[in-house]
Design a protein around this motif. Structure first.
Motif, PDB file in Angstrom:
ATOM      1  N   ASN A 248       0.524  -0.800  -0.011  1.00 51.67           N
ATOM      2  CA  ASN A 248       0.561  -0.576   0.217  1.00 51.67           C
ATOM      3  C   ASN A 248       1.104   1.091  -0.165  1.00 51.67           C
ATOM      4  N   GLU A 251       1.183   3.276   3.377  1.00 49.48           N
ATOM      5  CA  GLU A 251       1.121   2.627   5.043  1.00 49.48           C
ATOM      6  C   GLU A 251       2.218   2.051   5.435  1.00 49.48           C
ATOM      7  N   ALA A 263       2.920  -4.885   7.017  1.00 51.07           N
ATOM      8  CA  ALA A 263       2.145  -3.794   7.123  1.00 51.07           C
ATOM      9  C   ALA A 263       2.123  -3.457   8.944  1.00 51.07           C
ATOM     10  N   MET A 313      -5.683  -2.718   4.034  1.00 52.53           N
ATOM     11  CA  MET A 313      -5.717  -3.430   5.367  1.00 52.53           C
ATOM     12  C   MET A 313      -6.090  -3.838   6.121  1.00 52.53           C
ATOM     13  N   GLY A 318      -0.426  -7.456   5.007  1.00 53.57           N
ATOM     14  CA  GLY A 318      -0.211  -5.990   3.452  1.00 53.57           C
ATOM     15  C   GLY A 318       1.074  -5.873   2.356  1.00 53.57           C
TER      16      GLY A 318
END
Length: 921
Positions: A248, A251, A263, A313, A318
């Protein structure tokens, strides 16, 4: 003397016992012989209502869902017809597609492999033709009236040509594109699937966390050694085709003390999974890894770190394993980064030689894996991962399945044809925009259908319209051998369409390219090749508005159609495919309204299946109960949700049908000697009770008619049945028996009641004709002349509003009658009386006394007692108050008339004055 012979007893040929299962088929056959549909068209020449039929599939016998759908269509068409509108309803069938081809494959066996395409297609055509005839007869047996002599069939030569012409129009508008892209692929059917051909069922899959060691470039950038990026997947078999890992872009990511990368927002979840203690040794932005690499532990190929908004998320790690040939999000993010779309899986769902050519596995494993089905490879792949498989489990989740083979599907990148949703080719607007705007002008029944189809249009991908099968309309384009570019030459496409119209689409396989080109074509046949894909059958049915409503080949009504009507699943199917093609070609919807119904379920609300033994077959219902009961079930059901059906429910409907039939029979039988016409009947000097029932019938029939015109048949029928049971049969008809049977044949009271009954019967028959057409037709053949008025059958009827609105204050009448009946019930239980005729009422109600005096004794008939008076003597059997008036019930001291049984005679065994006069006349 037996006075029974002097009574004017009811008489009609309309039988009390319907014997539906024995008699319906004969009447339905007679409709066919009389060409009733043609009669309907001639009776209303201008077309006001067009229902365009969504084609059922020409395979197998009809089931209860088919019956529901066709009966509901028939009811709605007839509702408009009996309201005086011109109607058109051309039935049709979907004839191409996989199920028929599979049936033919099973029939032909190994012989299919050596047969010409045209021969295989001829077998498919014969199969479809057989079941069209079967289903046609089954639909007609449901009392459905339509243009059965000229139905539309998607396999007719001219129809195939029109389907192809619609495809050419889409291409001409720049919306047809060919590209390699992952699509739903049915390995069991060996074909691509459209979104509408996918259903979701529970499936057990692996849940596996896999560690990818960082390549040197990534390790150096993060300043760590031995760190591993952790992905989560439910499809281990796709790991061989991994090309990247998506993160992402917004993030923060972390490296845990176990040297694993996750993540940060998902850390707590991963602690719960036992993958990490949760201790962080480093945090970094996802952007730091963009363009760097990890190493695929299965083949040591580099896997590119990419950024994508599709990484959420809400689960996993992630970091998303990305195989561009096996997922739509994967494909688009890989396209952005210029990655190759690897596809090591063949059409049967087995690994192919791509494993070898692209070095997706070590050499010593290739012979074992090539030819292995992907779902069987999961265990072996997990074994090969070794310690890189950090955690392995299984879980059950909703997974896409092929709705024909019911096998799980996969995403598989192949070269396919698409109708583009987001190309601004329609006067600067995209097909998605035009389709969404077109829905603003469509009426939905129920209204929530608008949001359902709108959300599907908003979120749907490009429409994959190509299939890799034999039985269908070909995507009949040439392409240059050298460049592989398709040719969208209007003269060439028009020439091919004309050939299809005369010879059918089989010509694409049987004729040479040189024969398929126009005689003056500038193209060199030797430089061209054919596209051999066929069209998705949703394209066939989605373009029927063009081939049926616009082609002029059918007397089918108007375009756009007044209504499309199908099950609620067609928001993602036929409603949507029709909308997209109409908008792609003409920039507006093919329908003005859309009506959807739910699915048939058993009495417990469970889905019907042969394994459960809860399937209710239409032909079995017809034999046991009669088609009219099935039609009434449709009329009484709230079709906006799922519809329950069972033997017990049908038995309840039978009782409701019996009430309707007996009411009609009573009305017909008691007006059999009425010598007048309806216009004169309206002018009758009606008694108070007749005015009361005409008021009631006018209001109820008006409300019911409004419900029917709004297609709310359940509400309408519930109101109608309540009226028939309580007001008409429960009060009025019971009251009228005395005057009908016992009065002089020409008495004013008898004439008044008969006129009221004739008017109510005429209005009632037209009102229920759309649903109970058979019964109304039978009634019309038994009806006295006052109802026929030069009409031969039910199909000569139109709605007959009553429009009576006399000023009658009936609250006191109804309330006092109800209180009287409570006392009467008690007296009967105590065996103090046998009949209300033994009673007289003494009341101080001036209104009741005046109404009785001014209306020839109507009010004593209302209470069904022998007399009403202001004063009198006798034992008080009961007493009640109503609107500040007192009512006392006493037993009559008069004698029972041996003819009418009222206690109105002065001596025993002597006729009352009324009966004496009736016999003297």
């Amino acid at each position: 003397m037996d006075y029974k012979d002097t009574l004017r007893l009811p008489n009609t040929s309309f039988a009390m016992r319907a014997d539906l299962s024995q008699n319906e088929a004969k009447r339905f056959t007679s409709w066919d012989e009389k060409k009733i549909y043609e009669k309907m068209k001639k009776a209303r020449k201008s077309v006001d209502f067009t229902l365009h039929d969504g084609p059922p599939y020409a395979n197998g016998h009809i089931h209860i869902g088919h019956a529901l759908n066709k009966i509901l269509k028939d009811i709605i068409v007839k509702t408009h017809y009996f309201n005086g509108e011109g109607v058109r309803f051309t039935p049709g069938w979907d004839c191409h597609g996989l199920p028929i081809e599979q049936q033919v494959e099973n029939k032909l066996g190994q012989a299919k492999k050596t047969m010409e395409k045209s021969a295989i297609r001829e077998h498919c055509r014969a199969w479809a033709k057989e079941f069209i005839q079967i289903q046609k007869n089954e639909f007609k047996s449901l009392g459905c009236v339509a243009d059965w002599d000229e139905p539309y069939l998607t396999m007719k030569f001219a129809f195939e040509a029109d389907i192809y012409r619609a495809l050419c129009a889409v291409a001409k508008n720049g919306l047809l594109i060919e590209r390699s892209k992952p699509v739903f692929w049915s390995w069991a059917a060996r074909s691509a699937l459209a979104e509408a051909e996918v259903e979701y069922q529970d499936k057990e899959d692996y849940s596996i966390f896999v560690a990818f060691e960082l390549d040197d470039d990534a390790s150096k950038k993060l300043g760590v050694n031995g760190a591993k990026a952790v992905i989560w997947t439910t499809t281990p078999w796709t790991l061989l085709a991994n090309q990247g890992i998506s993160l992402n872009p917004n993030e923060t990511y972390i490296i845990s003390e176990e040297n694993l990368i996750f993540a940060k927002p998902l850390l707590e979840n991963l602690v719960a999974n036992g993958l990490t203690s949760g201790k962080i040794i480093k945090e970094f932005s996802s952007k730091e890894l963009e363009g760097l690499h990890a190493i695929n532990p299965l083949n040591e190929r580099k896997s590119l770190f990419m950024l994508g908004e599709h990484v959420l998320m809400d689960g996993g790690t992630g970091l998303v394993h990305t195989a561009p040939g096996h997922g739509e999000d994967d494909y688009f993010v890989s396209l952005k980064y210029g990655l190759e779309v690897l596809m090591p899986v063949d059409e049967n769902g087995c690994y192919d030689e791509t494993l070898r050519s692209k070095k997706l596995l070590k050499d010593e494993l290739l012979d074992e894996f090539i030819g292995m089905h992907i779902f069987k490879a999961n265990d072996k792949i997990i074994e090969l991962l070794g310690q890189n498989a950090l955690k392995v489990g299984k879980f059950i989740h909703s997974y896409p399945h092929c709705w024909r083979t019911h096998k799980p599907v996969i995403y598989r990148a192949t070269k396919q044809w698409f109708i583009a949703m987001d190309e601004p080719k329609l006067n600067g607007k995209t097909l998605r925009q035009v389709a969404l705007k077109a829905l603003d002008d469509v009426k939905f029944y129920p209204e929530n259908g608008r949001n359902r189809i709108s959300s599907m249009i908003e979120n749907r991908p490009d429409w994959c319209i190509s299939r890799q099968r034999d039985w269908g309309v070909p995507i009949a384009f040439f392409r240059h051998k050298s460049t592989k570019e398709p040719i969208f030459d209007e003269a060439v496409m028009s020439h091919i369409a004309n050939i299809f119209e005369k010879q059918g689409a089989d010509a694409w396989w049987s004729m040479q390219i040189s024969e398929l080109l126009p005689s003056n074509s500038a193209y060199n046949a030797d430089e061209l090749e054919k596209v051999y894909d066929i069209l998705d059958v949703w394209f066939d049915s989605g373009s029927t508005w063009n081939a049926v409503l616009k082609s002029g080949r059918y007397d089918s009504g108007t375009y756009p159609s007044s209504m499309y009507l199908e099950g609620s699943d067609q928001h993602r199917g036929w409603f949507q495919s029709s909308l997209l093609l109409s908008c792609a070609i003409n920039a507006h919807a093919p329908y003005k309204s859309v009506l959807t119904h739910g699915f048939t379920v058993d009495a417990k609300g469970e889905k019907m299946s042969k394994s459960k033994g809860n399937v209710v077959a239409p032909d079995k219902i017809a034999k046991e109960f009669g088609v009219e009961i099935l039609r009434l079930w449709v009329g009484l059901s709230d079709y906006s949700g799922d519809l329950k059906i069972s033997n017990d429910i049908l038995k309840q409907n039978t009782e409701q049908y019996r009430k309707i039939r007996n009411t009609i029979r009573f009305l017909l039988a008691n007006i059999n000697d009425l010598n007048t016409n309806l216009n004169e009947a309206k002018k009758a000097n009606f008694t108070l009770i007749d005015k009361w029932i005409l008021n009631k019938a006018s209001a109820v029939f008006s409300d019911v008619g409004e419900c029917f015109r709004a297609y709310d048949f359940a509400k309408g029928f519930n109101g109608l049945l309540n009226f028939l049971s309580s007001d008409l049969s429960g009060i009025y008809l019971d009251i009228c028996k005395d005057r009908l049977y016992c009065d002089h044949i020409n008495s004013a009271r008898r004439y008044s009641a008969q006129c009221a009954m004739a008017l109510i019967a005429r209005s009632l028959l037209a009102l229920i004709a759309p649903v109970l057409t058979y019964t109304v037709d039978e009634a019309m053949h038994s009806a006295p002349s006052v109802l026929k008025e030069n009409m031969q059958d039910a199909f000569d009827l139109t709605q007959y509003p009553l429009n009576f609105n006399y000023e009658i204050e009936d609250n006191l009448l109804l309330a006092s009658r109800e209180k009287l009946n409570e006392i009467v019930d008690s007296l009967k239980k105590q065996k103090l009386i046998k009949s209300t005729l033994e009673l007289e009422i003494i009341t101080n109600s001036r209104r009741i006394l005046a109404m009785n005096e001014n209306n020839g004794g109507d009010i004593q008939d209302w209470y069904m007692v022998s007399a009403i008076m202001a004063d009198g003597e006798g034992e008080i059997l009961g007493e009640f108050e109503c609107e500040e008036a007192n009512f006392r019930i006493i037993k009559s001291k008069a004698h029972k008339c041996p003819r009418c049984w009222k206690l109105a005679s002065t001596q025993e065994n002597t006729l009352c004055v009324r009966c004496d006069e009736a016999l003297r006349a």
